[in-house]
Design an enzyme around this catalytic site. Structure first.
Site, PDB file in Angstrom:
ATOM      1  N   SER A  16       1.884  17.431  -2.628  1.00  0.00           N
ATOM      2  CA  SER A  16       1.643  18.832  -2.253  1.00  0.00           C
ATOM      3  C   SER A  16       0.709  18.958  -1.058  1.00  0.00           C
ATOM      4  O   SER A  16       0.716  19.973  -0.372  1.00  0.00           O
ATOM      5  CB  SER A  16       1.055  19.593  -3.446  1.00  0.00           C
ATOM      6  OG  SER A  16      -0.282  19.199  -3.665  1.00  0.00           O
ATOM      7  N   TYR A 158     -13.278   4.340  -9.538  1.00  0.00           N
ATOM      8  CA  TYR A 158     -12.145   4.558  -8.622  1.00  0.00           C
ATOM      9  C   TYR A 158     -11.725   3.226  -7.995  1.00  0.00           C
ATOM     10  O   TYR A 158     -10.531   2.890  -7.959  1.00  0.00           O
ATOM     11  CB  TYR A 158     -12.582   5.560  -7.551  1.00  0.00           C
ATOM     12  CG  TYR A 158     -11.603   5.776  -6.421  1.00  0.00           C
ATOM     13  CD1 TYR A 158     -10.521   6.647  -6.567  1.00  0.00           C
ATOM     14  CD2 TYR A 158     -11.774   5.145  -5.188  1.00  0.00           C
ATOM     15  CE1 TYR A 158      -9.636   6.869  -5.517  1.00  0.00           C
ATOM     16  CE2 TYR A 158     -10.901   5.360  -4.146  1.00  0.00           C
ATOM     17  CZ  TYR A 158      -9.826   6.227  -4.310  1.00  0.00           C
ATOM     18  OH  TYR A 158      -8.950   6.440  -3.270  1.00  0.00           O
ATOM     19  N   LYS A 162      -8.114   1.062  -8.050  1.00  0.00           N
ATOM     20  CA  LYS A 162      -7.367   0.664  -6.848  1.00  0.00           C
ATOM     21  C   LYS A 162      -7.212  -0.859  -6.777  1.00  0.00           C
ATOM     22  O   LYS A 162      -6.198  -1.350  -6.265  1.00  0.00           O
ATOM     23  CB  LYS A 162      -8.036   1.234  -5.596  1.00  0.00           C
ATOM     24  CG  LYS A 162      -8.027   2.762  -5.539  1.00  0.00           C
ATOM     25  CD  LYS A 162      -6.617   3.342  -5.525  1.00  0.00           C
ATOM     26  CE  LYS A 162      -6.591   4.837  -5.270  1.00  0.00           C
ATOM     27  NZ  LYS A 162      -5.218   5.393  -5.209  1.00  0.00           N
ATOM     28  N   ILE A 191      -9.800   8.942   5.113  1.00  0.00           N
ATOM     29  CA  ILE A 191      -8.791   9.837   5.684  1.00  0.00           C
ATOM     30  C   ILE A 191      -9.251  11.271   5.436  1.00  0.00           C
ATOM     31  O   ILE A 191      -9.671  11.614   4.319  1.00  0.00           O
ATOM     32  CB  ILE A 191      -7.413   9.597   5.021  1.00  0.00           C
ATOM     33  CG1 ILE A 191      -7.036   8.098   5.030  1.00  0.00           C
ATOM     34  CG2 ILE A 191      -6.345  10.451   5.704  1.00  0.00           C
ATOM     35  CD1 ILE A 191      -6.849   7.463   6.377  1.00  0.00           C
TER      36      ILE A 191
HETATM   37  N1  NAD Z   1      -8.500  10.456   1.588  1.00  0.00           N
HETATM   38  C1  NAD Z   1      -8.977   9.239   1.613  1.00  0.00           C
HETATM   39  O1  NAD Z   1      -9.976   8.963   2.296  1.00  0.00           O
HETATM   40  C2  NAD Z   1      -8.289   8.142   0.837  1.00  0.00           C
HETATM   41  C3  NAD Z   1      -8.700   6.829   1.083  1.00  0.00           C
HETATM   42  C4  NAD Z   1      -8.092   5.794   0.396  1.00  0.00           C
HETATM   43  C5  NAD Z   1      -7.081   6.065  -0.511  1.00  0.00           C
HETATM   44  N2  NAD Z   1      -6.697   7.355  -0.740  1.00  0.00           N
HETATM   45  C6  NAD Z   1      -5.638   7.557  -1.733  1.00  0.00           C
HETATM   46  O2  NAD Z   1      -4.567   8.278  -1.137  1.00  0.00           O
HETATM   47  C7  NAD Z   1      -3.905   9.063  -2.127  1.00  0.00           C
HETATM   48  C8  NAD Z   1      -3.821  10.498  -1.647  1.00  0.00           C
HETATM   49  O3  NAD Z   1      -5.153  10.979  -1.450  1.00  0.00           O
HETATM   50  P1  NAD Z   1      -5.516  12.319  -0.626  1.00  0.00           P
HETATM   51  O4  NAD Z   1      -6.698  11.983   0.177  1.00  0.00           O
HETATM   52  O5  NAD Z   1      -4.304  12.897  -0.011  1.00  0.00           O
HETATM   53  O6  NAD Z   1      -6.029  13.188  -1.864  1.00  0.00           O
HETATM   54  P2  NAD Z   1      -5.821  14.716  -2.256  1.00  0.00           P
HETATM   55  O7  NAD Z   1      -6.804  14.995  -3.327  1.00  0.00           O
HETATM   56  O8  NAD Z   1      -5.818  15.584  -1.044  1.00  0.00           O
HETATM   57  O9  NAD Z   1      -4.332  14.690  -2.857  1.00  0.00           O
HETATM   58  C9  NAD Z   1      -4.047  14.034  -4.065  1.00  0.00           C
HETATM   59  C10 NAD Z   1      -2.783  14.624  -4.643  1.00  0.00           C
HETATM   60  O10 NAD Z   1      -2.509  13.994  -5.908  1.00  0.00           O
HETATM   61  C11 NAD Z   1      -2.181  15.017  -6.835  1.00  0.00           C
HETATM   62  N3  NAD Z   1      -2.473  14.608  -8.204  1.00  0.00           N
HETATM   63  C12 NAD Z   1      -3.691  14.402  -8.774  1.00  0.00           C
HETATM   64  N4  NAD Z   1      -3.553  14.094 -10.082  1.00  0.00           N
HETATM   65  C13 NAD Z   1      -2.217  14.108 -10.343  1.00  0.00           C
HETATM   66  C14 NAD Z   1      -1.445  13.884 -11.510  1.00  0.00           C
HETATM   67  N5  NAD Z   1      -2.008  13.602 -12.694  1.00  0.00           N
HETATM   68  N6  NAD Z   1      -0.095  13.974 -11.420  1.00  0.00           N
HETATM   69  C15 NAD Z   1       0.501  14.280 -10.247  1.00  0.00           C
HETATM   70  N7  NAD Z   1      -0.178  14.508  -9.104  1.00  0.00           N
HETATM   71  C16 NAD Z   1      -1.520  14.428  -9.157  1.00  0.00           C
HETATM   72  C17 NAD Z   1      -3.049  16.208  -6.414  1.00  0.00           C
HETATM   73  O11 NAD Z   1      -2.588  17.430  -6.971  1.00  0.00           O
HETATM   74  C18 NAD Z   1      -2.924  16.129  -4.910  1.00  0.00           C
HETATM   75  O12 NAD Z   1      -1.772  16.791  -4.432  1.00  0.00           O
HETATM   76  C19 NAD Z   1      -4.704   8.878  -3.419  1.00  0.00           C
HETATM   77  O13 NAD Z   1      -4.103   7.888  -4.220  1.00  0.00           O
HETATM   78  C20 NAD Z   1      -6.051   8.399  -2.912  1.00  0.00           C
HETATM   79  O14 NAD Z   1      -6.745   7.651  -3.888  1.00  0.00           O
HETATM   80  C21 NAD Z   1      -7.281   8.387  -0.091  1.00  0.00           C
END
Ligand code: NAD
Length: 253
Positions: A16, A158, A162, A191
């Protein structure tokens, strides 16, 4: 050799917003129809992602889904196979991060992080694999984190989820490779999404990490698209079980 998709239908969890939305739209622009999955509370945002996919000329299939629910996953995967006809690429992107020191971490938050970030990946793979095995092809791409390689203070729980995803990627690759399925992971750095910004907390922290990064900037969701396309393309036919850091040069192992 020209870069080409390896099929016609991709599934992206947590699509989303943030990285998940960028991946879903990036795969649509690459030629995939995309099933976008997220919590029911994200319906409106899912519809915005769907509009971007359709603007790229591909089909979007919206499904409300909690990746911690095995029954919901099984129903959703069956529905996608019925409406889209295939699952060629599965991107396990849904994730949560609520910082806490390990000393103060509640049992509830430990469980919640493992349920979404680790068990959710496993359950999605288990649901998609019978179809991928039957057609002798498939690409699974797990979104891990450099936190899972290094471990970061206030993110121990967390980071542990991972690390689990990185290990699961290596093991699953060995277990399904004989059926033409590859399993790889991407480890984003910092990010600038809702999660990334909440985690950084202050402008000072942003400036600090910009200085640390070799490329002198933090990442945008769009920075993850190219590596995902690579793992979803013919260019990575002989790559499996690997985890690729996409972090602008913050972490090197
Ligand atoms: N943003 C960063 O700096 C970063 C760094 C490393 C890894 N990540 C990883 O990248 C991925 C996306 O992160 P993001 O930064 O876009 O985060 P975000 O919080 O913007 O988006 C996460 C999405 O996952 C959905 N979600 C959460 N729980 C859920 C569930 N139980 N079922 C279905 N959907 C669910 C949320 O509704 C949201 O749309 C994650 O796995 C995060 O751990 C992010």
């Amino acid at each position: 050799m020209q870069i080409k998709p390896t099929g016609s239908v991709a599934v992206v969890t947590g699509a989303s917003r943030g990285i998940g939305r960028a991946i879903a739209v990036g795969l649509a622009e690459f030629g995939y129809d995309v099933a976008i999955l997220d919590l029911g509370a994200q319906r409106k945002a899912l519809e915005e992602t769907a509009a971007e996919i359709r603007a790229a000329g591909r089909k979007a299939f919206i499904h409300e889904l909690d990746v911690t629910s095995k029954p919901e996953i099984e129903t959703t995967v069956a529905a996608i196979l019925s409406e889209a006809g295939s699952i060629d690429v599965l991107v396990n992107n849904a994730g949560i991060l609520k910082p806490s020191t390990l000393e103060d971490l509640s049992e509830k938050d430990w469980d919640a992080h493992f349920d979404v970030n680790a068990k959710g990946v496993l359950l999605m793979c288990q649901a998609a694999l019978p179809h991928m095995r039957s057609k002798k092809s498939g690409r699974i791409i797990n979104i891990a984190s450099i936190a899972g390689r290094q471990g970061v203070a206030t993110q121990g729980h967390y980071a542990a989820t991972k690390s689990t995803v990185i290990t699961l990627t290596r093991v699953l690759a060995q277990e399904v490779g004989m059926d033409g399925i590859t399993v790889n992971a991407i480890c984003p750095g910092i990010i600038l999404t809702e999660m990334g910004k909440n985690n950084l907390g202050s402008d000072e922290a942003v400036r600090h990490w910009e200085t640390v990064a070799s490329l002198k900037r933090l990442g945008y969701p769009e920075d993850i698209i190219g590596p995902v396309r690579f793992f979803a393309s013919n260019q990575s036919d002989f790559v499996t079980g690997q985890s690729l850091n996409v972090c602008g040069g913050i972490y090197f192992h």
